[in-house]
Enzyme design. Structure first.
Site, PDB file in Angstrom:
ATOM      1  N   ALA A  33      -4.526 -34.520 -27.832  1.00  0.00           N
ATOM      2  CA  ALA A  33      -5.781 -35.278 -27.692  1.00  0.00           C
ATOM      3  C   ALA A  33      -5.644 -36.251 -26.521  1.00  0.00           C
ATOM      4  O   ALA A  33      -5.913 -37.450 -26.652  1.00  0.00           O
ATOM      5  CB  ALA A  33      -6.141 -35.995 -28.995  1.00  0.00           C
ATOM      6  N   LEU A  34      -5.196 -35.704 -25.406  1.00  0.00           N
ATOM      7  CA  LEU A  34      -4.819 -36.553 -24.268  1.00  0.00           C
ATOM      8  C   LEU A  34      -6.031 -37.212 -23.630  1.00  0.00           C
ATOM      9  O   LEU A  34      -7.097 -36.622 -23.511  1.00  0.00           O
ATOM     10  CB  LEU A  34      -4.079 -35.710 -23.220  1.00  0.00           C
ATOM     11  CG  LEU A  34      -2.823 -34.976 -23.714  1.00  0.00           C
ATOM     12  CD1 LEU A  34      -2.105 -34.316 -22.538  1.00  0.00           C
ATOM     13  CD2 LEU A  34      -1.873 -35.901 -24.469  1.00  0.00           C
ATOM     14  N   GLY A  36      -7.050 -40.723 -20.620  1.00  0.00           N
ATOM     15  CA  GLY A  36      -6.597 -41.319 -19.358  1.00  0.00           C
ATOM     16  C   GLY A  36      -5.293 -42.089 -19.487  1.00  0.00           C
ATOM     17  O   GLY A  36      -4.526 -42.186 -18.519  1.00  0.00           O
ATOM     18  N   HIS A  38      -2.751 -41.214 -21.422  1.00  0.00           N
ATOM     19  CA  HIS A  38      -1.683 -40.203 -21.350  1.00  0.00           C
ATOM     20  C   HIS A  38      -1.494 -39.711 -19.914  1.00  0.00           C
ATOM     21  O   HIS A  38      -0.369 -39.490 -19.467  1.00  0.00           O
ATOM     22  CB  HIS A  38      -2.013 -39.006 -22.241  1.00  0.00           C
ATOM     23  CG  HIS A  38      -2.042 -39.310 -23.698  1.00  0.00           C
ATOM     24  ND1 HIS A  38      -3.202 -39.294 -24.430  1.00  0.00           N
ATOM     25  CD2 HIS A  38      -1.057 -39.622 -24.578  1.00  0.00           C
ATOM     26  CE1 HIS A  38      -2.922 -39.576 -25.703  1.00  0.00           C
ATOM     27  NE2 HIS A  38      -1.643 -39.787 -25.813  1.00  0.00           N
ATOM     28  N   GLY A 149       3.598 -45.264 -24.011  1.00  0.00           N
ATOM     29  CA  GLY A 149       2.589 -46.272 -23.751  1.00  0.00           C
ATOM     30  C   GLY A 149       2.939 -47.576 -24.458  1.00  0.00           C
ATOM     31  O   GLY A 149       3.564 -47.564 -25.524  1.00  0.00           O
ATOM     32  N   LYS A 151       0.734 -49.327 -25.803  1.00  0.00           N
ATOM     33  CA  LYS A 151      -0.301 -49.596 -26.799  1.00  0.00           C
ATOM     34  C   LYS A 151       0.300 -49.634 -28.211  1.00  0.00           C
ATOM     35  O   LYS A 151      -0.023 -50.502 -28.988  1.00  0.00           O
ATOM     36  CB  LYS A 151      -1.432 -48.571 -26.744  1.00  0.00           C
ATOM     37  CG  LYS A 151      -2.661 -49.141 -27.441  1.00  0.00           C
ATOM     38  CD  LYS A 151      -3.719 -48.124 -27.655  1.00  0.00           C
ATOM     39  CE  LYS A 151      -3.257 -47.069 -28.576  1.00  0.00           C
ATOM     40  NZ  LYS A 151      -3.789 -47.119 -29.926  1.00  0.00           N
ATOM     41  N   VAL A 178      -3.928 -48.424 -20.810  1.00  0.00           N
ATOM     42  CA  VAL A 178      -5.127 -48.183 -19.996  1.00  0.00           C
ATOM     43  C   VAL A 178      -6.341 -48.538 -20.854  1.00  0.00           C
ATOM     44  O   VAL A 178      -6.407 -48.178 -22.032  1.00  0.00           O
ATOM     45  CB  VAL A 178      -5.197 -46.711 -19.530  1.00  0.00           C
ATOM     46  CG1 VAL A 178      -6.466 -46.455 -18.725  1.00  0.00           C
ATOM     47  CG2 VAL A 178      -3.961 -46.366 -18.692  1.00  0.00           C
ATOM     48  N   ARG A 189      -7.665 -41.948 -31.290  1.00  0.00           N
ATOM     49  CA  ARG A 189      -8.461 -42.254 -32.493  1.00  0.00           C
ATOM     50  C   ARG A 189      -9.820 -42.865 -32.150  1.00  0.00           C
ATOM     51  O   ARG A 189     -10.677 -42.960 -33.028  1.00  0.00           O
ATOM     52  CB  ARG A 189      -7.676 -43.168 -33.438  1.00  0.00           C
ATOM     53  CG  ARG A 189      -6.504 -42.448 -34.085  1.00  0.00           C
ATOM     54  CD  ARG A 189      -5.867 -43.242 -35.212  1.00  0.00           C
ATOM     55  NE  ARG A 189      -4.951 -42.419 -35.999  1.00  0.00           N
ATOM     56  CZ  ARG A 189      -3.625 -42.378 -35.827  1.00  0.00           C
ATOM     57  NH1 ARG A 189      -3.051 -43.115 -34.896  1.00  0.00           N
ATOM     58  NH2 ARG A 189      -2.890 -41.591 -36.577  1.00  0.00           N
TER      59      ARG A 189
END
Ligand code: PAF
EC number: 6.3.2.1
Length: 285
Positions: A33-34, A36, A38, A149, A151, A178, A189
């Site tokens: 589910a890539l 920006g 990723h 990431g 995140k 990002v 998600r």
């Protein structure tokens, strides 16, 4: 050209010529589910290593009962295109049986105390599942560097810790989150959010920004200002707002710290975090 490997044998075949040339290998572990964010990880890996492998694997071991394993978005064709466009040489997309041939593994990686706080407090066993699959991917791909990431900041800290504690010899790179124009951190998600929920979700990054702006006034002010934004937000069910050291311990009196948030918007659990520089100007507004 980007080669797709579905098995360990295909992965070895795909990497053999690269290894024979003595080049370095960079790994970007993902669950597909890539987006920006990723794509930026793949580009970062391509700057650091001669050959980039992206793994696409929705890892059942890191999902708890009642979580979104079954509905997690699966978008293989689009993912492959993102990998190709950003310079990946190999996409490793194994089946669950390929990764866990005997069912759930008997030997797993225990994340220790840091695995039980923040995300780990709400999602017991989550980081055990994450570290176990990351250790397996490191064993399969044998990368020189791996890019994650920021995140999921706790994940990044724990992967670094695993690599240090278990002497895995992989250079772990943390890449900046990002964000969309409004500040929402890109996440697979986010696809679950309807337009109203997407607006509500903006409160997370707004709160972090308010907290970071209050950094010079000290820790209490950071938490108060970020908390006020979240309290005023509609449709945001806060799980935690936490200020920690960069290693997820107690925050320092002054200096670098991390502000982390998790909340439910509708039935979607979102996380985000930001670096904060703490000062001691109590009167700062
Ligand atoms: O961050 C993720 O997407 C996953 O936790 C990871 C690192 C690919 C392990 O399954």
């Amino acid at each position: 050209m980007t080669l797709v490997a579905r098995s360990r044998a295909e992965l070895d075949d795909a990497l053999r010529p690269h290894r024979a040339r003595g080049g370095t290998v960079g790994l970007v572990p993902t669950m597909g589910a890539l987006h920006g964010g990723h794509a930026a990880l793949v580009r970062e890996a391509a700057e650091r290593a001669g050959t980039v492998v992206v793994s696409l694997f929705v890892n059942p071991l890191q999902f708890g009962a009642g979580e979104d394993l079954d509905r997690y978005p699966r978008t293989f064709d689009a993912d492959l295109e993102v990998c190709r466009a950003n310079g990946a040489a190999v996409v490793f997309a194994p089946s669950v049986d390929e990764v866990y041939p005997g069912g759930d593994p008997q030997v797993t990686v225990e994340p220790g105390p840091l695995g039980g706080v923040l995300e780990g407090a709400t999602r017991p066993g989550h980081y055990r599942g994450v570290l176990t699959v990351v250790a397996k991917l490191f064993g399969l791909v044998r990368p020189d560097a791996a890019v994650f990431g920021q995140k999921d900041y706790q994940q990044l800290v724990l992967v670094r810790r695993m690599v240090d504690d278990l002497c895995m010899g992989v250079d772990v790179v943390g890449a900046a989150t990002v964000r969309e124009d409004g500040g929402l951190a890109l996440s697979s998600r986010n696809a679950y959010l309807d337009p109203g929920q997407r607006r509500s979700a903006l409160a997370l990054s707004r709160a972090l920004r308010a907290g970071a702006d209050a950094g010079p006034a000290g820790a209490a002010r950071v938490l108060a200002d970020a908390g006020a934004v979240l309290a005023a937000a509609d449709g945001v069910d806060l799980d935690y707002l936490a200020l920690t050291s960069p290693g997820l311990g107690d925050p320092p009196e002054a200096g670098e710290a991390r502000l982390l948030v998790a909340a439910r918007v509708g039935s979607t659990r979102l996380i985000d975090n930001l670096a904060v520089h703490l000062g001691t100007q109590e009167g700062h507004h």
